[in-house]
Design a protein around this motif. Sequence first.
Motif, PDB file in Angstrom:
ATOM      1  N   THR A   1      11.158  12.806  -1.021  1.00 44.87           N
ATOM      2  CA  THR A   1      12.221  11.925  -1.123  1.00 44.87           C
ATOM      3  C   THR A   1      11.691  10.611  -2.150  1.00 44.87           C
ATOM      4  OG1 THR A   1       9.928  11.194   0.458  1.00 44.87           O
ATOM      5  CG2 THR A   1      12.607  12.739   1.350  1.00 44.87           C
ATOM      6  N   SER A   2      11.567   9.098  -1.886  1.00 47.36           N
ATOM      7  CA  SER A   2      11.578   7.570  -2.189  1.00 47.36           C
ATOM      8  C   SER A   2      11.625   8.277  -3.956  1.00 47.36           C
ATOM      9  CB  SER A   2      10.447   8.564  -2.588  1.00 47.36           C
ATOM     10  OG  SER A   2       9.569   8.682  -3.934  1.00 47.36           O
ATOM     11  N   GLY A   3      12.596   8.986  -5.106  1.00 41.83           N
ATOM     12  CA  GLY A   3      13.663   9.111  -5.618  1.00 41.83           C
ATOM     13  C   GLY A   3      12.380   9.559  -7.085  1.00 41.83           C
ATOM     14  N   GLU A   4      11.299   9.978  -7.144  1.00 40.15           N
ATOM     15  CA  GLU A   4      10.495  10.392  -7.700  1.00 40.15           C
ATOM     16  C   GLU A   4      11.007  11.715  -8.185  1.00 40.15           C
ATOM     17  OE1 GLU A   4       7.650   9.232  -9.195  1.00 40.15           O
ATOM     18  OE2 GLU A   4       7.706   7.430  -8.607  1.00 40.15           O
TER      19      GLU A   4
ATOM     20  N   GLN B   1      15.570  13.185  -3.488  1.00 35.29           N
ATOM     21  CA  GLN B   1      16.215  11.854  -3.459  1.00 35.29           C
ATOM     22  C   GLN B   1      15.656  10.516  -3.379  1.00 35.29           C
ATOM     23  OE1 GLN B   1      17.171  14.245   0.338  1.00 35.29           O
ATOM     24  NE2 GLN B   1      19.237  14.113   0.245  1.00 35.29           N
ATOM     25  N   SER B   2      16.317   9.923  -3.656  1.00 35.60           N
ATOM     26  CA  SER B   2      15.934   8.379  -3.875  1.00 35.60           C
ATOM     27  C   SER B   2      15.660   8.008  -2.656  1.00 35.60           C
ATOM     28  CB  SER B   2      16.870   7.352  -4.066  1.00 35.60           C
ATOM     29  OG  SER B   2      18.241   7.286  -3.486  1.00 35.60           O
TER      30      SER B   2
END
Length: 343
Positions: A214-217, A236-237
């Motif tokens: 998660t978090s876009g990384e 996922q962002s």
Amino acid sequence: MLNLHFPNMSWIKEGELNLLERISANILKAGPMPKHVAFIMDGNRRFARRKNMARQEGHMQGFNKLAETLRWCKHLNIPEVTVYAFSIENFKRTQGEVDGLMELAKQKFEKLLEERENLEKHGVCIRVLGDLNLLPLDLQQLIAKAVLATRSHNKCFLNVCFAYTSRYEMTNAVREMAWGVEQGLIEASDVSEALLSECLYSNNSPNPDLLIRTSGEVRLSDFLLWQTSHTCLVFQSVLWPDYSFWNLCEAILQYQVNHKSIQNARDVHREHQALQQMEADRARAAEHLQRHGNGKPADASRRQEAVSRHAAQRQQRVRNFLEALTQKRDSFFTDRNDGVSAY
């Protein structure tokens, strides 16, 4: 140590899916479903900044989201989950944040011990993977008690990677094999890709079918590098505390779209591993025949007999080594559990 308290941190969230979620889950389950999902639960600190809350509150919200995600996985018939809870690299954070995370972990495992009956009802086995010697002794003892309390459960499995990085895990696996050679349990020629896999912290689990970050990384951050060579990777962002049932469904859909190619790659790799081992056994058997054959060429049946004998001896050595390795690792938990008072 910081004087922090995080209430309502249950490992098990009860409750059914709502109607729309149940319908969606049933549709998904008509297709191929991952049996093992790994999560890099990234974004707790950014979530806290966005909500103007303390970092530790963000980490607490992240733990609550894990409990909720485990509930979704249960309803989706996903029996195994692995999470990246604390990297060895996280020790480089500020002392205050590290102390807060250690305190949060202590409270998590204390809560787990309080919930033993509920975990037994759901058949949840907790494993903690990493170099636990890097942790405070009181936390090591709590982890040992939690692992031993749930080790016989076999309906679903939660692997918590704590004080973990993949490179450290692989380096440790090499050290374990070197120990086996030094102890005379295995020969240097027994070392193989398959044996290294058996020496990883995750040796009791199948490789993940799906890994979600998660978090876009869009990097793995030294997590399960060996185990995810044939795994569907989904980035996922959404920040982890904001993760939803629908985010999980989206990731599973991506797995289903790529399932056939992933399975084919796994099958090819498995066949290649078996062929490599067969060729290695033949080479070792040929060396033996050359040394002990008095210069006479061996016929086909004798060569095959030598290969079979060498393979059987190798397999027995490997079994003995892995049994000794299991006993060595189990002793870590039993030794520390002996130092924990009853709860």
